[in-house]
Structure formats: C-alpha cells, structure tokens
Design an enzyme around this catalytic site. Structure first.
Site, short mmCIF file in Angstrom:
data_model
loop_
_atom_site.label_atom_id
_atom_site.label_comp_id
_atom_site.label_asym_id
_atom_site.label_seq_id
_atom_site.Cartn_x
_atom_site.Cartn_y
_atom_site.Cartn_z
N GLU A 59 -74.12 3.96 -56.93
CA GLU A 59 -74.24 3.69 -58.36
C GLU A 59 -75.69 3.86 -58.79
O GLU A 59 -76.58 3.24 -58.20
CB GLU A 59 -73.78 2.27 -58.70
CG GLU A 59 -72.30 2.02 -58.58
CD GLU A 59 -71.90 0.64 -59.09
OE1 GLU A 59 -70.77 0.50 -59.56
OE2 GLU A 59 -72.73 -0.29 -59.02
N CYS A 60 -75.93 4.66 -59.80
CA CYS A 60 -77.26 4.83 -60.41
C CYS A 60 -78.30 5.14 -59.33
O CYS A 60 -78.32 6.23 -58.78
CB CYS A 60 -77.64 3.61 -61.23
SG CYS A 60 -78.95 3.92 -62.43
N GLY A 61 -79.17 4.20 -58.98
CA GLY A 61 -80.16 4.47 -57.95
C GLY A 61 -79.54 4.87 -56.63
O GLY A 61 -80.05 5.74 -55.91
#
Length: 436
Positions: free
Chosen positions: A327-329
C-alpha cells in the site's frame, strides 16, 4: 453510561490534536479510563492517541464505513469512563458526494453517536467575531450539539476577556483559554505529524501539554459537559477480511501506516500476524501465506532499503509462490525504482515495474473507491473497496496490468490504478473497508 466528546474546530491547524492528547493524558492522570477515536482517514493521529490514553485508538469514518461498522468500533468505549473523538478539518467539512453513512465530516459522527462537540477556537486577529463563528457552527446542523469551546492562542488577558464576554452573550460556555506564547507542539513531516513510535520524547511532550491544559482549562467543567445519555453499542463482528491465515507484515520506521482496525479485524477473523523489519534487512516469515507491506516513509530510507539485499532476496523468493501486497509506500518498494527528493534513483525490489519519484512532488489526497479488475489478497475481482490516498510521489512509469478502476469521492477516475504482476499487487490507496 460513558461520558463522550468530539474535539473539533472551524478548520485544520487550530490545535485539535494537541488538545485531544492533552485532555486524554490529563484525565488518565486522574485515574479515568479514556478511549480515543479519530474521525476520518488520518492514520497517524491514532498512534499519538494511544500514547496519551494508554489504549488503542481507531479511525471511524462515515464515508468509508457503514454505520454498523462504526458502531462495532465504537463499542470499545463501553468500558471507558470518557470517550474523546478527534475530528478532522473543520466540523462540517466532508466530500461533496455522500459515502456509506455520510460525507466523512466530523459532524456525521457527532450526530450519529449523539456526542456533544467541544470546539477549539483560535481567535487570533479577532475578538467578538470568534463568538459569531462558534455560534454559526452551533446552529448549522440541528442534530449536532455544542458543549462549549476552548480558546487557543489567546494574545492577552484583555483579548481573552473580550472573547469570553462575546461567547457569554451568545450563550456559549468557555472552558479555558490557552496563551498564544505557549511553545507546545509536535514535530511535523510532509505527510503530517511524525509517527508517535518514532519519537522518544513523545511521552514527555504529551505530559507537558497535559499539565499546560490542566492549568488553563476547567477539566471538571469539560467532563461535566461530556456527561450524556450515551450507551456504547454492542460489538459486532468486523467485516474486513484478512488477506491470509498467517500474514507477514512489514513493520518499522519505513512501513507503519496501517489502520489499527484492520489489524484487529484480521486477528478477530482468526488470522495470525508475524511482523518483520525491512530496515533491519529482514525478510517475511517463510511460514506465512501472504506478505503485506503498508505505507510509511520509504523515501526517507530508500538508500538503506536498496542496500538491504537479504530483505530484497527473501521478498522475491516469497513472491515466487505466494501473494505480496503493498500500500502506498509499500507499493513503491515493490516497484523497480524510487527516486528520492534529491533526484537520486534507488533500485527497489522489482516485483512490479512501478517507478516513482519525489524529485517533483505533487500532493495526491482524498478518498478512493476501487473496483478490482484483478484479485488481490483477501478480495476477488469486482470487489468494491474504500480507502484513502495521501502521498507526494509521482509516477514515472507503471507498465504492469492495472489492478483496479479507481475513482475519487466524486466518481472521477484517477490515474493511480494500482497494478499486478504475478503474485505481486499494489495500490496507492490505504484500504479502510469493503463496500459491501
């Protein structure tokens, strides 16, 4: 019965978080059991709440969650003496299009739960007008009840007196006034507050804020205003699905943006969680059947992550036969490269073709509704997922198959589709709940 308050304000940056933390610690120091919540999708404040109150805090979100999901989370306040729910942005600020039980506004939660609102008002550059603002907020929505206000950043005794008189004239209780010169603040970073677990001095900062607020705020009057006929709803089984039976979860300074209610729901469904630290050059537990890399600040540790060969080698081996999701990072680290703010390119794990860059930062912020085109851990194709996206990275290349059709809260399709290659999947949004 549990005393309950929503801590809100006319806008962001007025002091909601600091006051929430200070009140939580001050009442905890008095021997009360304090349960905090965060209205909205901010995934950082809950860790500070836990540090202040000594109990896990979770997000409750009217756009992303059904009412029964919110009530299931709120039920943890049943054995508390006081519930403090910190709002987001201004009291009535939400998205234009409604979600599952509201627009994401703090006022949705206040009305839904019947919790009175304690407003933080910053009267800088104002006097009597501050009372007009507070009165307008009080009268804007019939189902939202105002308990009173705390004034923040008051310039002088005379300034305080002018504002107090105006508030009294409007029939609004003032529980305290915090002087402008007070230097109590928490460190900031480009995604908001620095994570509580990173700050060795966080406990001291919260204790200092609690003492300061106790000196300037009538804690007895605030507690009395919170006394309301609210009974916590019965707990219900959470609807969030675990991505596997045994989940290898990346957890350290680079990977820590994961919603507490997600982890609790996974465990409640019978899943096990085995944490590992990519920064310590650790790989996922080989006995796990799925690996999950949450968001965080990988851009601040890109060089170290690129150099940690054991982590990269173990993750690649894991992903040959088992699903890995970021997720994201975490999604960025699953990609082929990450260019940091200084323009240096760092090789990532290469499980996906994604290349992201912080050299030219641009904010991506808002709710996301994703219709999966392909399966991801825990969910099949065509599942509808609700989440939140907040980052400053830009996509240099994203050659893999799109994972989902992703829309913002108004229904507009966004470019950040997520992607899939083999057993690896990733999204820029942080999953909050399924749109069942």
């Amino acid at each position: 019965m549990t005393a309950s308050l929503v801590i809100s304000a006319p806008a962001s940056g007025v002091g909601k978080t600091t006051l929430t933390l200070a009140l939580a610690r001050a009442y905890r120091d008095r021997g009360l059991k304090v349960q905090c919540f965060k209205s909205g999708p901010d995934y950082i404040d809950t860790a500070f709440h836990a540090a202040a109150a000594g109990r896990t805090s979770v997000n409750i979100d009217s756009w992303a969650m059904h009412r029964d999901e919110i009530e299931a989370l709120v039920s943890r306040g049943a054995n508390a003496d006081l519930v403090l729910a910190e709002g987001s942005m201004g009291l009535f600020d939400g998205v234009a299009a409604g979600g599952l039980s509201g627009t994401g506004a703090t006022s949705d939660i206040a009305e839904m739960m019947g919790w009175p609102v304690l407003l933080v008002i910053d009267p800088s550059g104002q006097a009597q007008t501050a009372a007009a603002v507070a009165a307008g907020l009080r009268d804007f929505r019939a189902g939202v009840r105002l308990a009173g206000v705390v004034l923040n950043r008051v310039a002088s005794t005379r300034h305080e007196d002018l504002v107090r008189r105006a508030m009294a004239g409007a029939g609004i209780a003032v529980f305290g006034a915090l002087p402008r010169h007070a230097a109590i603040s928490l460190p900031k970073r480009h995604l908001g507050l620095v994570q509580a677990e990173e700050q060795g001095e966080v406990d001291g900062l919260i204790a200092e804020a609690a003492c300061f607020v106790a000196e300037h705020v009538d804690l007895d009057a605030v507690l009395q205003s919170a006394a309301c006929a609210w009974t916590a709803p019965c707990a219900a089984r959470p609807s969030v699905k675990p991505p596997g039976q045994r989940i290898a979860l990346a957890r350290d300074g680079a990977f820590s943006f994961v919603y507490p209610h997600m982890l609790e729901a996974w465990r409640a469904a019978g899943a096990e969680i085995a944490t590992f630290s990519p920064l310590a050059d650790e790989g996922p537990d080989d006995s796990a059947d799925v690996c999950w890399l949450p968001g965080g600040y990988p851009e601040l540790h890109a060089g170290q992550l690129a150099a940690n060969r054991q982590f990269r080698r173990a993750l690649k081996s894991f992903a040959e036969i088992r699903p890995v999701h970021g997720e994201c990072g975490g999604y960025m680290v699953l990609g082929t490269a990450l260019t940091d703010g200084g323009g240096t390119r760092h090789e990532m794990t290469g499980l996906l073709g994604l290349h992201t860059s912080f050299a030219q930062r641009r904010m991506h912020l808002g709710y996301r509704l994703a219709e999966l085109a392909l399966p991801m851990p825990g969910y099949q194709a065509r599942a509808l997922l609700r989440g939140h996206e907040f980052h400053y990275s830009t996509i240099v290349s994203q050659p893999d198959t799109p994972l989902a059709i992703v829309r913002d809260a108004t229904g507009v399709v966004v470019a950040e589709t997520g992607s899939r290659r083999g057993y690896a999947t990733g999204t820029f949004f942080h999953l909050i709940a399924e749109d069942r």
